[in-house]
Design a protein around this motif. Structure first.
Motif, PDB file in Angstrom:
ATOM      1  N   GLU A  24       0.826  -1.213   0.000  1.00  8.05           N
ATOM      2  CA  GLU A  24       0.000   0.000   0.000  1.00  8.05           C
ATOM      3  C   GLU A  24       0.859   1.261   0.000  1.00  8.05           C
ATOM      4  N   GLN A  27       2.265   1.655  -3.525  1.00  8.56           N
ATOM      5  CA  GLN A  27       1.218   2.110  -4.445  1.00  8.56           C
ATOM      6  C   GLN A  27       0.896   3.586  -4.215  1.00  8.56           C
ATOM      7  N   ARG A  28       0.882   4.021  -2.967  1.00  2.59           N
ATOM      8  CA  ARG A  28       0.655   5.437  -2.646  1.00  2.59           C
ATOM      9  C   ARG A  28       1.773   6.298  -3.237  1.00  2.59           C
ATOM     10  N   GLU A  30       3.704   5.523  -5.786  1.00  2.00           N
ATOM     11  CA  GLU A  30       3.588   5.476  -7.251  1.00  2.00           C
ATOM     12  C   GLU A  30       2.604   6.532  -7.755  1.00  2.00           C
ATOM     13  N   LYS A  31       1.430   6.599  -7.119  1.00  2.00           N
ATOM     14  CA  LYS A  31       0.422   7.600  -7.512  1.00  2.00           C
ATOM     15  C   LYS A  31       0.946   9.008  -7.300  1.00  2.00           C
ATOM     16  N   PRO A  89      -4.078  -0.767 -10.215  1.00  2.00           N
ATOM     17  CA  PRO A  89      -2.911  -0.267  -9.474  1.00  2.00           C
ATOM     18  C   PRO A  89      -1.689  -1.134  -9.760  1.00  2.00           C
ATOM     19  N   SER A  90      -0.540  -0.579  -9.513  1.00  2.00           N
ATOM     20  CA  SER A  90       0.710  -1.317  -9.702  1.00  2.00           C
ATOM     21  C   SER A  90       0.691  -2.602  -8.890  1.00  2.00           C
ATOM     22  N   THR A  91       1.340  -3.615  -9.436  1.00  2.00           N
ATOM     23  CA  THR A  91       1.606  -4.828  -8.681  1.00  2.00           C
ATOM     24  C   THR A  91       2.919  -4.592  -7.949  1.00  2.00           C
ATOM     25  N   VAL A  92       2.973  -4.970  -6.684  1.00  2.00           N
ATOM     26  CA  VAL A  92       4.159  -4.704  -5.874  1.00  2.00           C
ATOM     27  C   VAL A  92       4.699  -6.011  -5.309  1.00  2.00           C
ATOM     28  N   ALA A 101       7.551  -2.079  -8.218  1.00  2.00           N
ATOM     29  CA  ALA A 101       6.162  -1.830  -8.591  1.00  2.00           C
ATOM     30  C   ALA A 101       6.123  -1.863 -10.110  1.00  2.00           C
TER      31      ALA A 101
END
Length: 143
Positions: A24, A27-28, A30-31, A89-92, A101
């Protein structure tokens, strides 16, 4: 002044606070990175990216931190495009102090033909935070 000076002086963005070693958080970040790039927020990028950041762009060109910041600066004052709900969303994947990511970027037209690209952004955990040290884009024709 250099990126490391900028990073230490201006890393107050709330997105960079309270990081954890979990998907998470990545992903945060990345955005936030996408938004920062589209708005020309080079201060945020200098905080997120390592001084030795390197990217292999979809055209094969190698970009260093200074190149990334110069590209972002061209968008200064821009508005982030709305999120495309069709893009997941990106896979991490996290392995100890390293994370990647990856995902699929939105389609774009090049010479009248549709193209998509895969991206992979590599993070390293240091001093309680994630920093991006490497990125790669791989372009392919959409069918």
């Amino acid at each position: 002044f250099g990126a490391s000076t900028l990073a230490s002086a201006e890393c107050t963005n709330p997105v960079l606070k309270d990081q954890r070693k979990d998907p998470e958080t990545i992903q945060r970040l990345e955005k936030a990175w996408s938004t920062a790039f589209s708005q020309g927020d080079t201060a945020f990028e200098a905080c997120l990216l390592t001084p030795d950041f390197l990217e292999i762009r979809s055209n094969g060109k190698l970009n260093h931190l200074s190149d990334e910041l110069a590209l972002a600066a061209k968008h200064k004052g821009g508005v982030a495009p709305p999120a495309d709900p069709s893009i997941p969303p990106s896979t991490v994947h996290i392995h100890g102090d390293v994370a990647v990511a990856y995902g699929l970027s939105p389609e774009r037209m090049i010479d009248g033909k549709p193209y998509k690209s895969y991206f992979a952004d590599y993070y390293v955990w240091k001093d309680g935070q994630w920093r991006v040290y490497f990125a790669q884009q791989t372009l392919f024709a959409s069918i």
